[in-house]
Design a protein around this motif. Structure first.
Motif, PDB file in Angstrom:
ATOM      1  N   SER A  20      40.364  20.530-120.581  1.00 57.40           N
ATOM      2  CA  SER A  20      39.498  21.811-120.807  1.00 57.40           C
ATOM      3  C   SER A  20      40.760  22.560-121.683  1.00 57.40           C
ATOM      4  O   SER A  20      41.730  22.712-121.529  1.00 57.40           O
ATOM      5  CB  SER A  20      39.414  22.612-119.588  1.00 57.40           C
ATOM      6  OG  SER A  20      40.482  23.078-118.747  1.00 57.40           O
ATOM      7  N   GLU A  54      40.776  27.413-123.722  1.00 55.97           N
ATOM      8  CA  GLU A  54      40.024  28.348-123.845  1.00 55.97           C
ATOM      9  C   GLU A  54      40.180  28.530-125.586  1.00 55.97           C
ATOM     10  O   GLU A  54      41.154  28.481-126.027  1.00 55.97           O
ATOM     11  CB  GLU A  54      40.386  29.669-123.332  1.00 55.97           C
ATOM     12  CG  GLU A  54      40.217  29.474-121.801  1.00 55.97           C
ATOM     13  CD  GLU A  54      40.737  30.642-121.072  1.00 55.97           C
ATOM     14  OE1 GLU A  54      41.702  31.225-121.533  1.00 55.97           O
ATOM     15  OE2 GLU A  54      40.144  30.865-120.120  1.00 55.97           O
ATOM     16  N   SER A 106      35.359  29.282-122.898  1.00 55.98           N
ATOM     17  CA  SER A 106      35.902  28.214-122.163  1.00 55.98           C
ATOM     18  C   SER A 106      35.123  26.903-122.402  1.00 55.98           C
ATOM     19  O   SER A 106      33.896  26.952-122.616  1.00 55.98           O
ATOM     20  CB  SER A 106      35.892  28.412-120.381  1.00 55.98           C
ATOM     21  OG  SER A 106      36.621  29.477-120.243  1.00 55.98           O
ATOM     22  N   SER A 141      32.017  25.167-121.128  1.00 48.51           N
ATOM     23  CA  SER A 141      32.563  25.064-119.725  1.00 48.51           C
ATOM     24  C   SER A 141      31.279  25.795-118.970  1.00 48.51           C
ATOM     25  O   SER A 141      30.668  26.900-119.607  1.00 48.51           O
ATOM     26  CB  SER A 141      33.789  25.668-119.482  1.00 48.51           C
ATOM     27  OG  SER A 141      33.787  25.655-118.090  1.00 48.51           O
TER      28      SER A 141
END
Length: 78
Positions: free
Chosen positions: A9, A11, A20, A77
């Motif tokens: 993951s 940002e 995100s 996300s």
């Protein structure tokens, strides 16, 4: 963390906007159409990094080079 492959993951920041995302690496056999589309859009700027591949390269040629080029599926996300 600066390794998106390990983190899974990240940002994304553009100005004051922060989003995100979650990433999943695409398997080598699924990279050809994605790589071809990327080369079609950005070949003038990044083509030299793709070892002679172009948007017109065959799936066989792109698949042979696929292990050397990471490709990620990016989703927001939740």
């Amino acid at each position: 963390m600066r390794n998106i492959r390990a983190a899974g993951s990240a940002e994304l920041r553009r100005g004051r906007t922060l989003e995100s995302i979650v990433v999943a690496e695409v398997i080598d056999t699924d990279k050809a159409p994605i790589s071809r589309a990327y080369l079609e859009l950005w070949a003038m700027k990044i083509g030299k990094f793709f070892d002679g591949l172009t948007k017109d390269s065959s799936d066989t040629e792109i698949n042979a080079a696929a292990p050397g080029f990471p490709v990620f599926r990016i989703t927001p996300s939740t």
